[in-house]
Enzyme design. Structure first.
Site, mmCIF file in Angstrom:
data_model
loop_
_atom_site.group_PDB
_atom_site.id
_atom_site.type_symbol
_atom_site.label_atom_id
_atom_site.label_comp_id
_atom_site.label_asym_id
_atom_site.label_seq_id
_atom_site.Cartn_x
_atom_site.Cartn_y
_atom_site.Cartn_z
ATOM 1 N N HIS A 108 0.864 -1.191 0.000
ATOM 2 C CA HIS A 108 0.000 0.000 0.000
ATOM 3 C C HIS A 108 0.894 1.231 0.000
ATOM 4 O O HIS A 108 1.455 1.600 1.023
ATOM 5 C CB HIS A 108 -0.912 -0.017 1.227
ATOM 6 C CG HIS A 108 -1.968 1.044 1.200
ATOM 7 N ND1 HIS A 108 -1.829 2.230 1.884
ATOM 8 C CD2 HIS A 108 -3.163 1.110 0.572
ATOM 9 C CE1 HIS A 108 -2.904 2.978 1.691
ATOM 10 N NE2 HIS A 108 -3.729 2.320 0.893
ATOM 11 N N ILE B 279 1.625 4.772 3.963
ATOM 12 C CA ILE B 279 0.425 5.376 4.529
ATOM 13 C C ILE B 279 -0.491 4.227 4.956
ATOM 14 O O ILE B 279 -0.760 3.323 4.167
ATOM 15 C CB ILE B 279 -0.301 6.265 3.496
ATOM 16 C CG1 ILE B 279 0.622 7.392 3.023
ATOM 17 C CG2 ILE B 279 -1.593 6.825 4.079
ATOM 18 C CD1 ILE B 279 0.083 8.156 1.825
ATOM 19 N N GLY C 39 -6.895 3.539 4.947
ATOM 20 C CA GLY C 39 -8.044 4.068 5.677
ATOM 21 C C GLY C 39 -8.991 2.986 6.153
ATOM 22 O O GLY C 39 -9.544 3.086 7.251
ATOM 23 N N VAL C 40 -9.164 1.947 5.343
ATOM 24 C CA VAL C 40 -10.079 0.875 5.748
ATOM 25 C C VAL C 40 -9.577 0.160 6.996
ATOM 26 O O VAL C 40 -10.380 -0.330 7.798
ATOM 27 C CB VAL C 40 -10.345 -0.138 4.606
ATOM 28 C CG1 VAL C 40 -11.055 0.526 3.452
ATOM 29 C CG2 VAL C 40 -9.068 -0.795 4.131
ATOM 30 N N GLU D 28 -11.379 -0.280 10.543
ATOM 31 C CA GLU D 28 -11.451 -1.578 11.219
ATOM 32 C C GLU D 28 -10.946 -1.469 12.662
ATOM 33 O O GLU D 28 -11.536 -2.060 13.564
ATOM 34 C CB GLU D 28 -10.643 -2.627 10.456
ATOM 35 C CG GLU D 28 -10.569 -3.985 11.133
ATOM 36 C CD GLU D 28 -11.902 -4.712 11.285
ATOM 37 O OE1 GLU D 28 -12.018 -5.548 12.195
ATOM 38 O OE2 GLU D 28 -12.828 -4.465 10.477
#
Length: 141
Positions: free
Chosen positions: A49, A55, A58-59, A63
């Protein structure tokens, strides 16, 4: 109530690499939980990623917030041994990039509850700055 990672594993079914809460610093069962995730460069998702600029996805922050809320709801005596499943995500906002070395301060307040369905108002901060906010709907199974 505070919980170590071993105590969190007694409540949540998640395990490495998907247990995303290192510590619960405060919890009022059925109402609210505050936790911490220490972001490190050697986490598996950083390999693919944005490998040139690490970074946190976001998911995964969402979570981590959901797991924090799950600790709050599953700490209630009547919910021990059950699962808290995602049922929806609303108004997710990503305000700050989260990178290795950051400490995510996670908070989830249960704001609605009707039977086995509930909603948590969740926020993640880094150094006192809002990084992510969302309203998460859950179902207890």
């Amino acid at each position: 109530m505070t919980l170590t990672s071993d105590e969190i594993k007694e409540i949540l079914p998640h395990r490495y690499p998907f247990l995303l809460v290192d510590r619960i610093t405060d919890c009022i069962p059925g109402e609210e939980a505050t936790g911490r995730k220490c972001v490190t460069a050697n986490e598996m998702h950083f390999c693919g990623h944005f490998p040139q600029k690490q970074i946190m996805p976001g998911v995964l922050i969402i979570e981590a917030l959901a797991q924090t809320g799950a600790v709050a709801i599953l700490s209630q005596e009547e919910n021990k041994g059950k699962l808290a499943l995602f049922a929806g995500i609303k108004n997710a906002r990503f305000k700050k990039q989260v990178i290795p070395g950051d400490v995510l301060e996670l908070n989830c307040k249960i704001i609605k509850r009707r039977g086995q369905i509930g909603v948590g108002e969740c926020k993640a901060f880094v150094d006192g700055q809002l990084a992510v906010s969302a309203e998460l709907t859950f179902a207890i199974e």
